[in-house]
Design a protein around this motif. Structure first.
Motif, mmCIF file in Angstrom:
data_model
loop_
_atom_site.group_PDB
_atom_site.id
_atom_site.type_symbol
_atom_site.label_atom_id
_atom_site.label_comp_id
_atom_site.label_asym_id
_atom_site.label_seq_id
_atom_site.Cartn_x
_atom_site.Cartn_y
_atom_site.Cartn_z
ATOM 1 N N PRO A 158 0.816 -1.226 0.000
ATOM 2 C CA PRO A 158 0.000 0.000 0.000
ATOM 3 C C PRO A 158 0.846 1.271 0.000
ATOM 4 N N HIS A 159 2.036 1.200 0.610
ATOM 5 C CA HIS A 159 2.899 2.379 0.599
ATOM 6 C C HIS A 159 3.502 2.611 -0.781
ATOM 7 N N LEU A 160 3.738 1.542 -1.539
ATOM 8 C CA LEU A 160 4.186 1.713 -2.918
ATOM 9 C C LEU A 160 3.079 2.345 -3.753
ATOM 10 N N ILE A 161 1.871 1.836 -3.624
ATOM 11 C CA ILE A 161 0.745 2.452 -4.327
ATOM 12 C C ILE A 161 0.624 3.920 -3.936
ATOM 13 N N GLY A 162 0.771 4.190 -2.629
ATOM 14 C CA GLY A 162 0.726 5.574 -2.157
ATOM 15 C C GLY A 162 1.803 6.426 -2.787
ATOM 16 N N ALA A 163 3.025 5.897 -2.873
ATOM 17 C CA ALA A 163 4.128 6.646 -3.468
ATOM 18 C C ALA A 163 3.834 6.965 -4.928
ATOM 19 N N LEU A 164 3.289 5.999 -5.653
ATOM 20 C CA LEU A 164 3.003 6.219 -7.068
ATOM 21 C C LEU A 164 1.879 7.237 -7.262
ATOM 22 N N ILE A 165 0.900 7.234 -6.369
ATOM 23 C CA ILE A 165 -0.158 8.250 -6.426
ATOM 24 C C ILE A 165 0.422 9.625 -6.102
ATOM 25 N N LEU A 166 1.355 9.692 -5.141
ATOM 26 C CA LEU A 166 2.017 10.968 -4.840
ATOM 27 C C LEU A 166 2.772 11.490 -6.060
ATOM 28 N N VAL A 167 3.372 10.584 -6.826
ATOM 29 C CA VAL A 167 4.032 10.994 -8.075
ATOM 30 C C VAL A 167 2.991 11.516 -9.063
ATOM 31 N N ASP A 168 1.888 10.802 -9.205
ATOM 32 C CA ASP A 168 0.817 11.265 -10.092
ATOM 33 C C ASP A 168 0.362 12.676 -9.717
ATOM 34 N N GLN A 169 0.278 12.938 -8.419
ATOM 35 C CA GLN A 169 -0.218 14.235 -7.943
ATOM 36 C C GLN A 169 0.840 15.330 -7.992
ATOM 37 N N GLY A 170 2.093 14.954 -8.178
ATOM 38 C CA GLY A 170 3.168 15.932 -8.207
ATOM 39 C C GLY A 170 3.751 16.269 -6.857
ATOM 40 N N SER A 171 3.368 15.537 -5.814
ATOM 41 C CA SER A 171 3.900 15.799 -4.477
ATOM 42 C C SER A 171 5.355 15.365 -4.365
ATOM 43 N N ILE A 172 5.696 14.233 -4.982
ATOM 44 C CA ILE A 172 7.067 13.790 -5.118
ATOM 45 C C ILE A 172 7.301 13.446 -6.585
ATOM 46 N N THR A 173 8.550 13.171 -6.934
ATOM 47 C CA THR A 173 8.873 12.771 -8.297
ATOM 48 C C THR A 173 9.623 11.442 -8.263
ATOM 49 N N SER A 174 9.926 10.948 -9.437
ATOM 50 C CA SER A 174 10.697 9.707 -9.518
ATOM 51 C C SER A 174 12.116 9.893 -9.011
ATOM 52 N N GLN A 175 12.543 11.140 -8.801
ATOM 53 C CA GLN A 175 13.894 11.426 -8.323
ATOM 54 C C GLN A 175 13.938 11.806 -6.842
ATOM 55 N N SER A 176 12.807 11.896 -6.187
ATOM 56 C CA SER A 176 12.784 12.326 -4.782
ATOM 57 C C SER A 176 13.526 11.336 -3.887
ATOM 58 N N VAL A 177 14.234 11.881 -2.896
ATOM 59 C CA VAL A 177 14.998 11.029 -1.991
ATOM 60 C C VAL A 177 14.470 11.127 -0.572
ATOM 61 N N GLY A 178 14.700 10.054 0.171
ATOM 62 C CA GLY A 178 14.303 9.986 1.569
ATOM 63 C C GLY A 178 15.174 8.970 2.273
ATOM 64 N N ALA A 179 14.630 8.365 3.313
ATOM 65 C CA ALA A 179 15.391 7.411 4.106
ATOM 66 C C ALA A 179 15.439 6.049 3.413
ATOM 67 N N LYS A 180 16.196 5.141 4.025
ATOM 68 C CA LYS A 180 16.461 3.846 3.388
ATOM 69 C C LYS A 180 15.206 3.018 3.165
ATOM 70 N N HIS A 181 14.176 3.214 3.995
ATOM 71 C CA HIS A 181 12.921 2.484 3.822
ATOM 72 C C HIS A 181 11.886 3.307 3.035
ATOM 73 N N GLY A 182 12.347 4.372 2.392
ATOM 74 C CA GLY A 182 11.455 5.182 1.576
ATOM 75 C C GLY A 182 10.677 6.228 2.335
ATOM 76 N N GLU A 183 11.057 6.501 3.581
ATOM 77 C CA GLU A 183 10.354 7.521 4.345
ATOM 78 C C GLU A 183 10.711 8.902 3.810
ATOM 79 N N TRP A 184 9.746 9.808 3.877
ATOM 80 C CA TRP A 184 9.866 11.117 3.232
ATOM 81 C C TRP A 184 9.785 12.240 4.259
ATOM 82 N N GLY A 185 10.732 13.175 4.186
ATOM 83 C CA GLY A 185 10.604 14.447 4.859
ATOM 84 C C GLY A 185 11.160 14.541 6.263
ATOM 85 N N HIS A 186 10.845 15.657 6.898
ATOM 86 C CA HIS A 186 11.406 16.016 8.200
ATOM 87 C C HIS A 186 11.122 14.990 9.285
#
Length: 266
Positions: A158-186
């Motif tokens: 579900p988090h992968l689906i969420g990530a792909l929807i965030l890309v669709d919405q423009g919140s993140i991109t295919s180049q966005s970086v985060g932590a080793k488990h894919g966590e995003w932001g502060h």
């Protein structure tokens, strides 16, 4: 459709997929490229659009993510050792300073969500040293790798689906970086949680968890939606300690947040 409804629909569709439709998993990276088209078809059925699918297809197997997933030793430390290794005294000192400098912000967050400054600051300090390091790993690749990996595939899908929807919405991109488990932001949201609980804290019309105010407001919203009771205690045995468990499943982490938060709040 709201982000929450979008994710709910996506998760429902993923869970409804039959075994024949679901993408396979593997304990090694050798079949990752063969997995991506299967996962793309599953994502498409869950409502992911062209940009999200393109981001998935551009991912690569993240050995750094697998290494981190297999080596989370700090959560097995004693509480004292954990707090020492994670720099608790520094977090407390800097947390008090940040609370004093931004008193209006933390007061407004507590008024709106009921979560005291100490808890938010303890999480912020623990997760990224107050934004000092928010990760160096491609978010979509990390989440895709963990979904492909058999160990916790169902949790991360579900988090992968969420990530792909965030890309669709423009919140993140295919180049966005985060932590080793894919966590995003502060405060290090997993993408599905970012989609569901993320809020626009600074009023600029978008949710950007690389912005500290958005991340802090989103963290407060997450805790409130998970059952935080305004005015109730958050130490072990008190009502809101159970809500801290919703943020991180490791007991030693929960204890550290409660202790640091109380000392920051004074």
């Amino acid at each position: 459709m709201s982000a929450l409804k979008s994710l709910s629909l996506a998760v429902g569709l993923v869970c409804a997929a039959s075994a024949a439709q679901a993408a396979f998993c593997s304990d090694t990276g050798g079949r990752y490229e063969a997995w991506k088209p299967e996962m793309a078809a599953e994502a498409r059925r869950a409502g992911v659009g062209d940009r999200g699918i393109a981001a998935l297809m551009a991912t690569s197997y993240s050995q750094a993510t697998i290494g981190a997933d297999r080596n989370q030793r700090s959560f097995r430390y004693t509480l004292d050792k954990f707090m020492q290794v994670r720099g608790a005294e520094t977090i407390i000192r800097q947390g008090k300073q940040r609370k004093a400098r931004n008193a209006d912000l933390y007061r407004a967050l507590e008024q709106r969500y009921g979560v005291p400054a100490g808890v938010l600051l303890a999480i912020h300090g623990m997760e990224t040293a107050f934004g000092g390091f928010m990760g160096d790993t491609n978010i979509v690749s990390a989440i895709a790798t963990l979904t492909y990996d058999c160990r916790r595939s169902d949790f991360f899908r579900p988090h992968l689906i969420g990530a792909l929807i965030l890309v669709d919405q423009g919140s993140i991109t295919s180049q966005s970086v985060g932590a080793k488990h894919g966590e995003w932001g502060h405060t290090q949201f997993l993408p599905g949680n970012a989609l569901t609980y993320g809020v626009d804290g600074n009023g600029d019309g978008k949710v950007d968890l690389n912005n500290a105010v958005d991340a802090l407001a989103s963290t407060a919203n997450f805790l409130r939606q998970k059952g935080w009771q305004p005015g109730a205690g958050y130490q072990e045995g008190e009502p809101n300690f159970a809500v801290i468990k919703q943020w991180n499943a490791a007991t030693v982490y929960q204890q550290a947040i409660a202790i640091m938060g109380k000392r920051i709040d004074g």
